[in-house]
Design a protein around this motif. Structure first.
Motif, PDB file in Angstrom:
ATOM      1  N   MET A   1      32.026  49.561  49.899  1.00  0.00           N
ATOM      2  CA  MET A   1      31.787  49.369  48.458  1.00  0.00           C
ATOM      3  C   MET A   1      32.456  48.064  48.014  1.00  0.00           C
ATOM      4  O   MET A   1      33.635  47.867  48.274  1.00  0.00           O
ATOM      5  N   ARG A   2      31.688  47.214  47.385  1.00  0.00           N
ATOM      6  CA  ARG A   2      32.269  45.971  46.862  1.00  0.00           C
ATOM      7  C   ARG A   2      32.532  46.131  45.368  1.00  0.00           C
ATOM      8  O   ARG A   2      31.626  46.494  44.628  1.00  0.00           O
ATOM      9  N   SER A   3      33.757  45.846  44.951  1.00  0.00           N
ATOM     10  CA  SER A   3      34.134  46.003  43.543  1.00  0.00           C
ATOM     11  C   SER A   3      34.169  44.644  42.870  1.00  0.00           C
ATOM     12  O   SER A   3      34.648  43.673  43.456  1.00  0.00           O
ATOM     13  N   ALA A   4      33.683  44.605  41.636  1.00  0.00           N
ATOM     14  CA  ALA A   4      33.712  43.337  40.899  1.00  0.00           C
ATOM     15  C   ALA A   4      34.551  43.475  39.638  1.00  0.00           C
ATOM     16  O   ALA A   4      34.535  44.519  38.986  1.00  0.00           O
ATOM     17  N   HIS A   5      35.272  42.411  39.330  1.00  0.00           N
ATOM     18  CA  HIS A   5      36.148  42.418  38.151  1.00  0.00           C
ATOM     19  C   HIS A   5      35.886  41.207  37.270  1.00  0.00           C
ATOM     20  O   HIS A   5      35.279  40.225  37.698  1.00  0.00           O
ATOM     21  N   THR A   6      36.415  41.300  36.064  1.00  0.00           N
ATOM     22  CA  THR A   6      36.247  40.195  35.114  1.00  0.00           C
ATOM     23  C   THR A   6      37.366  39.165  35.313  1.00  0.00           C
ATOM     24  O   THR A   6      38.411  39.455  35.911  1.00  0.00           O
ATOM     25  N   VAL A   7      37.162  37.990  34.729  1.00  0.00           N
ATOM     26  CA  VAL A   7      38.188  36.948  34.798  1.00  0.00           C
ATOM     27  C   VAL A   7      39.477  37.456  34.146  1.00  0.00           C
ATOM     28  O   VAL A   7      40.574  37.254  34.676  1.00  0.00           O
ATOM     29  N   ALA A   8      39.346  38.156  33.014  1.00  0.00           N
ATOM     30  CA  ALA A   8      40.543  38.654  32.319  1.00  0.00           C
ATOM     31  C   ALA A   8      41.329  39.604  33.227  1.00  0.00           C
ATOM     32  O   ALA A   8      42.567  39.543  33.293  1.00  0.00           O
ATOM     33  N   GLN A   9      40.614  40.467  33.938  1.00  0.00           N
ATOM     34  CA  GLN A   9      41.300  41.404  34.850  1.00  0.00           C
ATOM     35  C   GLN A   9      41.982  40.651  35.986  1.00  0.00           C
ATOM     36  O   GLN A   9      43.098  40.984  36.395  1.00  0.00           O
ATOM     37  N   VAL A  10      41.312  39.619  36.503  1.00  0.00           N
ATOM     38  CA  VAL A  10      41.897  38.828  37.599  1.00  0.00           C
ATOM     39  C   VAL A  10      43.137  38.090  37.109  1.00  0.00           C
ATOM     40  O   VAL A  10      44.178  38.064  37.764  1.00  0.00           O
ATOM     41  N   ARG A  11      43.026  37.504  35.918  1.00  0.00           N
ATOM     42  CA  ARG A  11      44.165  36.749  35.365  1.00  0.00           C
ATOM     43  C   ARG A  11      45.385  37.660  35.191  1.00  0.00           C
ATOM     44  O   ARG A  11      46.518  37.258  35.454  1.00  0.00           O
ATOM     45  N   GLN A  12      45.125  38.869  34.728  1.00  0.00           N
ATOM     46  CA  GLN A  12      46.238  39.804  34.496  1.00  0.00           C
ATOM     47  C   GLN A  12      46.915  40.172  35.824  1.00  0.00           C
ATOM     48  O   GLN A  12      48.145  40.150  35.933  1.00  0.00           O
ATOM     49  N   ALA A  13      46.087  40.463  36.819  1.00  0.00           N
ATOM     50  CA  ALA A  13      46.633  40.837  38.127  1.00  0.00           C
ATOM     51  C   ALA A  13      47.372  39.657  38.751  1.00  0.00           C
ATOM     52  O   ALA A  13      48.424  39.813  39.375  1.00  0.00           O
ATOM     53  N   GLU A  14      46.818  38.464  38.557  1.00  0.00           N
ATOM     54  CA  GLU A  14      47.423  37.248  39.102  1.00  0.00           C
ATOM     55  C   GLU A  14      48.800  37.017  38.468  1.00  0.00           C
ATOM     56  O   GLU A  14      49.771  36.714  39.164  1.00  0.00           O
ATOM     57  N   ALA A  15      48.876  37.212  37.145  1.00  0.00           N
ATOM     58  CA  ALA A  15      50.139  36.971  36.445  1.00  0.00           C
ATOM     59  C   ALA A  15      51.225  37.905  36.975  1.00  0.00           C
ATOM     60  O   ALA A  15      52.369  37.483  37.215  1.00  0.00           O
TER      61      ALA A  15
END
Ligand SMILES: NC(=O)C1=CN([C@@H]2O[C@H](COP(=O)(O)OP(=O)(O)OC[C@H]3O[C@@H](n4cnc5c(N)ncnc54)[C@H](OP(=O)(O)O)[C@@H]3O)[C@@H](O)[C@H]2O)[C@@H](O)CC1
Ligand SMILES: Nc1ncnc2c1ncn2[C@@H]1O[C@H](COP(=O)(O)OP(=O)(O)O)[C@@H](O)[C@H]1O
Ligand SMILES: [K+]
Length: 507
Positions: A1-15
């Motif tokens: 299963m490939r999961s896709a996320h939004t830029v906002a979700q990526v930015r939050q996880a990155e921070a």
């Protein structure tokens, strides 16, 4: 299963992650994955010609660092930049023997670049790109907003698709929606970091991305509300008979399809339905279509009705799901049958003529919302637009919004009607009333042929009868349908598909 996320979700996880890691480490994880991919694509790094397209942000940084590593392994690396570049990535590239050219437009007579390296013109850029064995597109990643600025666009359109690897997302593709406004990089592969960006799986972005490789950089992300099934996921979801099963316990599908004008639709939908999950198939048709189905599919149990005889449809027998609409006209006869089936307390799939009926009267919206059992609508884009027009949506606006953010539009429709919507097309979307979404990544453009949607209807209806919920039935159906198409000869006829559905099972 490939999961896709939004830029906002990526930015939050990155921070969150950046706070716990030494500076630069996250980028080096990304670079490591990108480098492996590039080296694999090149085969031999030593002596290869590599061009890095370097924008001003961290996406350019990733590409420059990877370029530096390739240069250290003996590649000839030229970076082309529309303006200023990532300082550490640039320093690494220059230290490894790579070159940096700031591309200024026409060939410069003279002048100073804004940073290190030299000034170059479009002709030099075009020559380097034409000679490149591999191009790394690091113009823009998830920081891109709107269409590419002209100085970025000039480089983006010159990247040769078959030799271009996009870094994180192809530049010019909206990471969240997949929309492409104006020029954008077309890549044959994309190396993306941490998670799939939605725009790599949905809409025009999917086409620009080519094959996508995901590199794990250690991000912790929330559960995704958009996923793509893989073969193994579809296999696991597919109902398989157990030793205690009978044809009835496997599920009975009632398929109302075909008319004097379109008898073939009933044959095709029956073909799809027979090779999915249901153990018993009741086909309900008017005379001409009923005859066609009997001749083509002796195993289907056919009930012949007069046009619009809703009571005869319901009297055909008990079913675990109904599928209605393939090859039916959007007329008063079909309307009577649709109205009756909307009140049936079993899962219901509505397609083609049945969707046409729904689009003629806003009153159906209420009936859909009031249904307790699952409902799956399977429109193509034209049917979708007509359906939501009945809800009062402006047609021209809807068409524009479908291009700008397909997923959001389908979500809105599914929520408003309280149903699951499967919007057909390249990268079919399946979205339930709560917004949970799947995108189908199997299939080929050869599926764009009359009748292939009828096969899909039978297939998804059969999966509903077999006990899958509407989201699973739609997404597993679309997955298997696309896989069958990939195995078909070319050109593909819709009637080729049912037999090919048979070959996939591993259980
Ligand atoms: N997130 C992660 O976990 C990790 C992220 N990593 C990497 O970082 C990337 C994101 O980097 P980022 O934030 O620096 O943004 P990026 O995409 O380089 O663009 C910003 C620049 O673009 C410009 N610009 C914007 N729109 C434009 C347009 N239309 N046309 C032209 N220019 C435009 C904008 O300029 P401005 O508008 O501010 O003047 C700004 O200078 C991400 O994709 C991944 O590769 C990995 O290294 C590690 C893990
Ligand atoms: N460009 C494309 N790439 C992949 N699949 C496509 C493409 N165009 C259409 N399809 C698929 O082909 C099928 C066509 O269905 P539909 O439009 O209902 O045809 P019909 O009504 O003639 O049976 C759908 O499953 C759709 O997702
Ligand atoms: K990029």
């Amino acid at each position: 299963m490939r999961s896709a996320h939004t830029v906002a979700q990526v930015r939050q996880a990155e921070a969150r992650l950046l706070a716990s890691l030494p500076p630069g480490l996250l980028m080096q994880r990304a670079v490591h994955g990108l480098l492996s991919h590039a080296a694999r694509r090149l085969g031999r790094v030593y002596g290869a010609r590599v061009v890095v397209l370097a924008g001003g942000g961290d996406n350019g940084g990733d590409a420059l660092w990877a370029g530096a590593r390739l240069a250290a392994r003996g590649a000839r690396v030229d970076a082309l930049a529309p303006g200023r570049t990532h300082p550490a990535g640039t320093a690494a590239l220059l230290a490894a023997g790579g070159r940096l050219h700031t591309v200024s437009g026409p060939e410069p007579a003279d002048g100073q670049p804004p940073g290190p390296g030299t000034l170059a013109g479009d002709d030099t850029a075009a020559r380097l790109l034409a000679m490149a064995d591999l191009v790394l597109d690091g113009l823009l990643g998830i920081g891109g907003k709107g269409g590419l600025r002209p100085e970025y666009a000039r480089l983006a359109v010159r990247a040769p698709r078959e030799r271009t690897v996009a870094v994180d997302v192809p530049s010019g593709v909206d990471s969240d929606t997949g929309a492409v406004v104006g020029p954008a990089v077309r890549a044959s592969s994309t190396v993306t970091f941490g998670t799939y960006k939605r725009g790599l799986l949905v809409g025009a972005g999917a086409e620009h991305a080519g094959e996508v490789e995901l590199v794990d950089i250690g991000l912790t992300l929330p559960a995704a509300d958009l996923v793509a099934l893989d073969d193994a996921d579809a296999d696991l979801l597919l109902p398989v008979p157990v030793s205690t099963d009978s044809k009835y316990t496997r599920g009975v599908l009632g398929l109302v399809a075909g008319s004097n004008s379109y008898p073939g639709a009933a044959v095709l939908a029956t073909g799809g339905a027979l090779r999915a999950a249901a153990g018993y198939l009741r086909v309900v048709s008017t005379r001409v279509a009923a005859d066609h189905v009997r001749r083509a599919h002796p195993e289907a149990v056919v009930t012949e009705i007069d046009p619009g005889d809703a009571d005869a449809v319901l009297a055909a027998g008990r079913v675990q799901a109904w599928a209605v609409g393939s090859g039916l006209p959007a007329d008063g006869h079909t309307a009577r049958i649709v109205a009756a089936l909307l009140t049936a307390d079993v899962p219901l799939l509505l397609d083609a003529g049945a969707l046409g009926v729904l689009a003629q009267d806003a009153g159906y919206a209420r009936a859909l919302r009031e249904r307790a059992a699952p409902t799956l609508l399977t429109p193509h884009e034209g049917e979708f637009v007509r359906l939501v027009a009945a809800l009062g949506w402006d047609t021209e606006t809807t068409v524009g919004e479908l291009a700008a953010d397909r997923l959001a539009v389908v979500r809105r429709c599914a929520a408003e009607l309280g149903v699951t919507v499967l919007l057909k097309g390249n990268r079919t979307l399946i979205v339930d009333r709560d917004g949970l979404a799947r995108v189908n990544t199997t299939g080929t453009p050869w599926l764009a042929t009359a009748g292939s949607g009828d096969v899909l209807t039978g297939l998804c209806g059969s999966l509903l009868a077999g006990g899958l919920d509407a989201l699973d039935a739609g997404s597993v159906g679309a997955h298997l349908h696309g896989r069958a198409a990939s195995r078909a000869g070319r050109p593909l006829a819709a009637s080729d598909l049912p037999a090919l559905l048979r070959q996939r099972r591993t259980r």
